[in-house]
Design a protein around this motif. Sequence first.
Motif, short mmCIF file in Angstrom:
data_model
loop_
_atom_site.label_atom_id
_atom_site.label_comp_id
_atom_site.label_asym_id
_atom_site.label_seq_id
_atom_site.Cartn_x
_atom_site.Cartn_y
_atom_site.Cartn_z
N ASP A 109 0.87 -1.18 0.00
CA ASP A 109 0.00 0.00 0.00
C ASP A 109 0.91 1.23 0.00
OD1 ASP A 109 -2.03 1.81 0.24
OD2 ASP A 109 -2.64 1.22 2.26
N CYS A 110 1.24 1.73 -1.17
CA CYS A 110 2.25 2.78 -1.31
C CYS A 110 1.77 4.11 -0.72
CB CYS A 110 2.63 2.97 -2.77
SG CYS A 110 3.31 1.47 -3.53
N GLY A 111 2.65 4.76 0.01
CA GLY A 111 2.33 6.05 0.61
C GLY A 111 1.58 5.98 1.91
N SER A 112 1.24 4.78 2.37
CA SER A 112 0.51 4.65 3.62
C SER A 112 1.44 4.88 4.81
CB SER A 112 -0.13 3.26 3.73
OG SER A 112 -0.74 3.07 4.98
N SER A 113 0.94 5.57 5.82
CA SER A 113 1.72 5.78 7.04
C SER A 113 1.52 4.66 8.05
CB SER A 113 1.32 7.12 7.69
OG SER A 113 -0.07 7.14 7.98
N GLU A 114 0.56 3.77 7.79
CA GLU A 114 0.32 2.63 8.67
C GLU A 114 1.13 1.44 8.19
OE1 GLU A 114 -3.81 1.81 9.32
OE2 GLU A 114 -4.37 3.87 8.83
N ASN A 115 1.66 0.68 9.11
CA ASN A 115 2.48 -0.48 8.75
C ASN A 115 1.67 -1.56 8.05
OD1 ASN A 115 4.85 0.62 9.81
ND2 ASN A 115 4.45 -0.21 11.86
N ILE A 116 0.41 -1.71 8.45
CA ILE A 116 -0.47 -2.73 7.87
C ILE A 116 -1.83 -2.11 7.60
CG2 ILE A 116 -1.66 -4.92 8.26
CD1 ILE A 116 0.67 -5.83 9.95
N THR A 117 -2.36 -2.34 6.41
CA THR A 117 -3.72 -1.93 6.06
C THR A 117 -4.46 -3.13 5.49
OG1 THR A 117 -2.95 -1.16 3.89
CG2 THR A 117 -3.14 0.49 5.64
N ASP A 127 5.18 1.12 2.51
CA ASP A 127 6.52 1.46 2.03
C ASP A 127 7.04 2.71 2.74
OD1 ASP A 127 4.96 3.46 0.96
OD2 ASP A 127 5.80 3.35 -1.06
N SER A 128 6.57 2.94 3.96
CA SER A 128 6.92 4.17 4.69
C SER A 128 8.42 4.31 4.91
CB SER A 128 6.19 4.22 6.03
OG SER A 128 6.49 3.07 6.81
N SER A 129 9.15 3.22 4.93
CA SER A 129 10.60 3.29 5.17
C SER A 129 11.37 3.75 3.94
CB SER A 129 11.12 1.92 5.60
OG SER A 129 10.90 0.95 4.58
N THR A 130 10.69 3.94 2.81
CA THR A 130 11.38 4.31 1.58
C THR A 130 11.50 5.81 1.40
OG1 THR A 130 9.34 4.31 0.28
CG2 THR A 130 10.56 2.22 0.45
N SER A 131 10.92 6.62 2.26
CA SER A 131 10.92 8.07 2.07
C SER A 131 12.34 8.63 2.10
CB SER A 131 10.07 8.75 3.15
OG SER A 131 8.72 8.36 3.04
N VAL A 189 -13.70 3.86 -6.16
CA VAL A 189 -12.33 3.74 -5.66
C VAL A 189 -12.33 3.20 -4.23
CG1 VAL A 189 -10.23 5.00 -5.06
CG2 VAL A 189 -11.49 5.59 -7.13
N GLU A 190 -11.57 2.14 -4.01
CA GLU A 190 -11.47 1.57 -2.68
C GLU A 190 -10.41 2.30 -1.86
OE1 GLU A 190 -10.79 -2.59 -2.95
OE2 GLU A 190 -12.65 -3.00 -4.05
N GLN A 191 -10.55 2.25 -0.55
CA GLN A 191 -9.62 2.94 0.34
C GLN A 191 -8.20 2.40 0.16
OE1 GLN A 191 -10.30 5.49 2.47
NE2 GLN A 191 -8.19 5.62 3.20
N VAL A 192 -8.08 1.08 0.18
CA VAL A 192 -6.77 0.41 0.04
C VAL A 192 -6.76 -0.35 -1.28
CG1 VAL A 192 -5.20 -1.29 1.06
CG2 VAL A 192 -6.57 0.19 2.55
N PRO A 193 -5.76 -0.08 -2.16
CA PRO A 193 -4.57 0.74 -1.90
C PRO A 193 -4.59 2.12 -2.55
CG PRO A 193 -4.17 -0.64 -3.79
CD PRO A 193 -5.61 -0.88 -3.39
N TYR A 194 -5.78 2.64 -2.91
CA TYR A 194 -5.83 3.79 -3.80
C TYR A 194 -5.75 5.16 -3.13
CZ TYR A 194 -7.13 0.61 -7.56
OH TYR A 194 -7.12 -0.39 -8.49
N MET A 195 -6.07 5.28 -1.87
CA MET A 195 -6.21 6.62 -1.28
C MET A 195 -4.90 7.22 -0.78
SD MET A 195 -9.16 7.63 -1.91
CE MET A 195 -9.20 9.10 -0.89
#
Length: 431
Positions: free
Chosen positions: A58-66, A77-81, A97-103
């Motif tokens: 889930d690219c760009g998500s601040s949560e470790n798991i969605t 992918d929060s560690s890639t910033s 549009v679904e919340q995960v992984p699109y938002m």
Amino acid sequence: MTTSPSHLLLWKRNSMSTNPMKPSSFSLFFLPLILFSMVAYTDASTSPYSPTDYFPLDCGSSENITTSSDGRTWGSDSSTSNFSTFQSKADRQGASVEQVPYMTARIFKSQFTYAFPVSAGHKFLRLYFYPAVYSGINESDFFTVTSGIHTLLINLSASLTVAAMEPQVDSIVKEFCIHMWENQTSLNITFSQSPNFYAFVNGIEVCSMPNNLYIRGDNATIPLVGTNYLFEIDNYTALETVYRVNVGGASFEERDTGMFRKWQDDSNYILGAAAGVALQGNDTDIRYTPATPAYTGPTAVYSSWRSMGPEYRTILNYNLTWFFPVDSGFNYLVRLHFCEIEYITRMNERVFYIFLNNETAMGGADVVAWSGGAGFPMYQDYVVYMTHQDDGINQGKQNLWLALHTNMVSQPYSWFKVVVLVTDSNSIETY
């Protein structure tokens, strides 16, 4: 007549190799000839496939798991910033549009590479794009995506692609099949934005697939419709899926094969009012075999079809026809899945023609003769070359046609119904 892939904002080198077995750049529709006599199925052939590698991101998500609406768990992918990339959220959520992984999205202002540790073999790579307005971005999206020796997307604008699609959509998924060699330790995916533009991605999914499912090499040569040439699709080839259509059935995402492939209903591709009748059978009647194991296609695909109807005089006057808009100047691989699940049990009881782009791909299609009996699924692959065409309006787009018609030589049973269960198309490019 033939079928063609959907809207492709994918510019490719328009050339063909002089060696018909090794085209330098092509896009294809599958259909290899599979004939076998009576077959028996085994427990192994009915077992679902378990991917050796599976990475939903889930690219760009601040949560470790969605968790997506279908219950799948996605990593972050929060560690890639770093200075060249950042996370962002979409300003709105479209109705489809679904919340995960699109938002959430990962935004790239310079070249960036993801690396997924994978084993050797064939992989699905799916890239999810939702071209909304993202905070911190004033430019437009325009970028290229590569993986190893393969250029997967060339100068893609997801926003322009979505705006041009019919029927209208809010998001797109680009699906590829890529081979990983024994000496490769990771599947690398590189995003490169064009000058004064940005690149982005909302989700990335890497999933193993069984060997020889699509890329079959010298295990199966594929006829080029309208010629005497044959193609081989080897491990140096990357495929892009452009259509996966469930004929006569509903759209769905498969869960029983372990590969999460998505299938569209065929209502947007059937030609005119002569659409026949959509019918549903009993999926418990599907009997997979070692030649066509359960992961080849889910039971929902093989238990729906379109009928031309019982009226002899009526079905002689029309074809069951589908059309698919595609880019000109490439070859397309068309895979047709079949399964005879009614009362037809003998050869020559239901025989029909298969036409691709006004060429006869098969004049005596007989599912029982191919598969060995009723209830046994099978498929055939063909390659169709779409000659270059650019009228200044459609910018090189044209329709790839698939048509079916009853064969008058067969027994009267063949006048009753012609069955084609699904069209699974892939655009192929090699470099």
